[in-house]
Design a protein around this motif. Sequence first.
Motif, mmCIF file in Angstrom:
data_model
loop_
_atom_site.group_PDB
_atom_site.id
_atom_site.type_symbol
_atom_site.label_atom_id
_atom_site.label_comp_id
_atom_site.label_asym_id
_atom_site.label_seq_id
_atom_site.Cartn_x
_atom_site.Cartn_y
_atom_site.Cartn_z
ATOM 1 N N THR A 189 0.771 -1.118 0.223
ATOM 2 C CA THR A 189 -0.180 0.004 -0.042
ATOM 3 C C THR A 189 0.781 1.336 -0.080
ATOM 4 O O THR A 189 0.629 2.226 -0.794
ATOM 5 N N VAL A 190 2.141 1.250 0.828
ATOM 6 C CA VAL A 190 2.609 2.383 1.012
ATOM 7 C C VAL A 190 3.462 2.772 -0.401
ATOM 8 O O VAL A 190 3.458 3.605 -1.089
ATOM 9 N N SER A 191 3.911 1.529 -1.077
ATOM 10 C CA SER A 191 4.716 2.054 -2.295
ATOM 11 C C SER A 191 3.704 2.383 -3.551
ATOM 12 O O SER A 191 4.041 2.840 -4.254
ATOM 13 N N ASN A 192 2.523 2.024 -3.091
ATOM 14 C CA ASN A 192 1.388 2.643 -4.295
ATOM 15 C C ASN A 192 1.052 3.875 -4.138
ATOM 16 O O ASN A 192 0.332 4.583 -4.972
ATOM 17 N N LEU A 193 1.385 4.698 -2.795
ATOM 18 C CA LEU A 193 1.145 5.782 -2.595
ATOM 19 C C LEU A 193 1.896 6.835 -3.743
ATOM 20 O O LEU A 193 2.914 6.487 -3.834
ATOM 21 N N GLU A 194 1.177 7.712 -4.314
ATOM 22 C CA GLU A 194 1.860 8.483 -5.420
ATOM 23 C C GLU A 194 3.040 9.188 -4.843
ATOM 24 O O GLU A 194 3.812 9.290 -5.650
ATOM 25 N N GLU A 195 3.203 9.688 -3.779
ATOM 26 C CA GLU A 195 4.244 10.725 -3.231
ATOM 27 C C GLU A 195 5.259 9.657 -2.798
ATOM 28 O O GLU A 195 6.450 10.465 -2.626
ATOM 29 N N VAL A 196 5.146 8.379 -2.700
ATOM 30 C CA VAL A 196 6.557 7.759 -2.210
ATOM 31 C C VAL A 196 7.136 6.975 -3.503
ATOM 32 O O VAL A 196 6.638 6.301 -4.473
#
Length: 894
Positions: A28-35
Amino acid sequence: MGDCSLLKKEILLGGLRCSHCAKDIIKTVSNLEEVEGCNLDFEAQKLIIDILDTYNEDKVVSKVIDTINSIEPDLDIDVTINSINSRKRQKGRGKNMKSLSKAEVNDNVNPIKVEFILNGLNCAHCAEVINEKVGKLKGVKSSNLNFVNKKMTLNLTDEQNESEIIRKTIDIINNTEPGLDIVVNSKSKLGIKKEIILGGLNCAHCAEVIGQKVSNLSEIESSDLNFINKKLTVLIKQNENSKQVIEKIIDIINNTEPGLDINIVKNSQQANISVEEKEKDSSKKDLLKLIVGFGMYAVAIYQSTIGVESKLMNLLLIISYLVVGGGVIIKALKNMTKGRIFDENFLMLIATVGALAIGEVEEAVAVMLFYQLGEYLQGIAVGKSRKSIASLMNIRPDSANLKVNNEIKVVSPEDVEIGDVIVIKPGEKVPLDGVIIDGSSMVDTSAITGESVLRETAIGDDILSGFINKNSLLIVKVTKGYGESTVSKILDLVENASSKKSKTENFISKFSRYYTPIVVCLAATIAIIPPIVIQGAEFSEWFYRGLLFLVVSCPCALVLSIPLSFFSGIGYASKNGILIKGSNYLEALKDVDTVVFDKTGTLTKGVFNVTNINAVDISKQELLEYAAIAEVNSNHPIAKSILKTYGKAVDLDSIKNYEEIAAHGIRVQYNNEKILAGNEKLMKANNILYSEAKEVGTVVYVAVNGIYKGYVVISDEVKEDSKDAIRNLKNVGIKEVVMLTGDNKDVANKVASDLNIDTVYSSLLPNEKVEKVEEIYEGRNEKEKVAFVGDGINDAPVLARVDVGIAMGALGSDAAIEAADVVLMTDEPNKIYKAIEISKKTNKIVWQNIIFALGVKVVVMVLGAGGMATMWEAIFADVGVALIAVINAMRILK
Ligand SMILES: Nc1ncnc2c1ncn2[C@@H]1O[C@H](COP(=O)(O)OP(=O)(O)OP(=O)(O)O)[C@@H](O)[C@H]1O
Ligand SMILES: [Zn+2]
């Protein structure tokens, strides 16, 4: 991009012990656009993220923390802020420790959600702008706008500012896209929202008085009276009795303006219907304008062919332009004052005014006409597909018949509580989950399971919301509140699925951010440079070519059709009893080339029958009794079958020191006897001299006080559709089918050869199952994905490890729904290939649309630059292509 640098942040996840959650967190975190990048060190309980310094780092970090909290709420989270490679910041590692207090972290456990429904939102670009702006509001942790169902969900940091944020959000929406009908659903703990429609309210002054009086009530948190749609929305404080408050409000209304037609809205669906009618009205108006516009256009063109004065013709054309394009002009001017120049309306205005300026009157008008026609048709197509997706998921019950003292009251499902008794008449939807206390009937489960056969139900059976009662009255005791019911969970899952974006969607939204500015720059270059540098080049000629670029500069076809495609795929799958928890999983399914199955309960029924009892020195009955005593506290399918065969009660009080050893069996003390019941591993581990069973089957060896007493053979059956399931998987291109089992080798090999399974691993401990999956992953590239199918009971770690974890038979089992990425509502393994098929079809259509839309645009730009294309081609490349892409996306639903 040259100035950007990466910031690295370490987030310590104290207490992270569940590898499934860990995987979820990474995903989920790596799917965040800003990450930009994300790495999790499970041993060190540390998550490292890379952030571009163009983002507000605090915001990103708090977004990441929210994400983590939403997955695993009880972690002790600490943030270390490090900046590496940054020219601006030169802080050493770990110096700038920022730790969030436990209280702060806990605050995030139950995010406060506010939902906005933006009826009339038809511009995907505006949707993005709204979402972005709202996401930046103070007090908003994250916001997600699902363009397809027009729903925007905000997660707030705390409830204090809620009404303030709601107001600001509405402001943003109104400024960005005026004229939307906004429904606010606040799910916060603040109170209970009620909507009251005041039919016949025509006096604005009275409305004000009513609004004032209502908002002065002490039981009310906030209220809003919308005079335009005659809707009074109140938020009643949590502890108040909403019925009494509503009565008070009705009194106020009747005292202020008697004779109104007062309607209390039961659910927001109802409210949507009236809004839908309004949308229909406005689309009728649009149609009328188009007809008038096209009529005048036709007359003007006809006149010119018979040689009528051209001034008159131009006048007609201009009127037609204003009738059809008036809305566009107004919107464009409004947006211009806000500095939004890449807006579609604005570009269209420039293109047509530009064409008018160089004397291409006929064409300018035609461009506006066809642009509006395209928009109109596109609106219809999107509306249609929204409707069909919605009808796929039309499982929300409207009302429940609550039984109160021998009377039946029709209430909203939300108002029914656990323990209440409801009556379900034939033909009605089951509104809430419960257990049947009287009556028997056939129920249609298809809306939930995708299964078309009717099920028989009787007293004592569980019944789930979303089923349809077919033929006779059922009395049901409610076991779950509406919010926890199967229907709400499914709807929640499906609606939130769009927030887990597929790679393609992320790519398109990034792409579109660059596409429009680039094409607009090209347009300007073409209009300005050649007339200056090329000798004899005519300005109006190149200006016209530049205008063509403006017309094709909107990426709407993609921004609109691609999320719609994924949403359609997810909706269609849910209709088939396949719940896919995110567009990313729907996308990953197409790349799966290896499917790993758990055996018991997945490929086999998991219902064992005792087929042989081999007792040593004692009677068969005595041996069975020992086995039953051992198994009485176990939930394992093996235990259940032994107890069923034994058929008698076991004295539970005499049982001590019960111990269930995973993948081995049971150790227990009964009075003074120490009983062991389990497989060979258990016997070996306890140094029992046993003799190996000859039969193929799952064998439960029994030893008492260290002495071997014999064995019980039980056998399971493969499911009817397991063989088809494997064959169909091969047909959709799966290269290898693997089976993992804790059962013995003989049984495993028999099942594998019956079902044509390629590879089998048997006698595995639960952690060895994860190791086998790791082995399968070795030497694979990212494109070759692995799916695991289990029943979600013992296999959560494996479900978590793979790219796509599929749990089956999830009807009613929360654990499975939690652990998996894809949930099959029934026990049928033959649904897996279907899920893959839907994924492949969705992907195919998505890429058809991408290639088609970009292809046409590029061709038109190339031809346009070379002077070989006209406005007609450009307009087709814009609205025509968008329309075709949307229609193409709808094919997923068939
Ligand atoms: N309650 C029990 N009583 C007796 N034997 C047991 C029990 N639980 C586990 N076992 C033994 O351990 C083996 C593996 O059990 P485990 O629960 O890991 O796998 P399973 O779910 O039965 O099979 P699969 O791995 O195919 O899903 C069983 O086949 C059985 O031999
Ligand atoms: Zn299992």
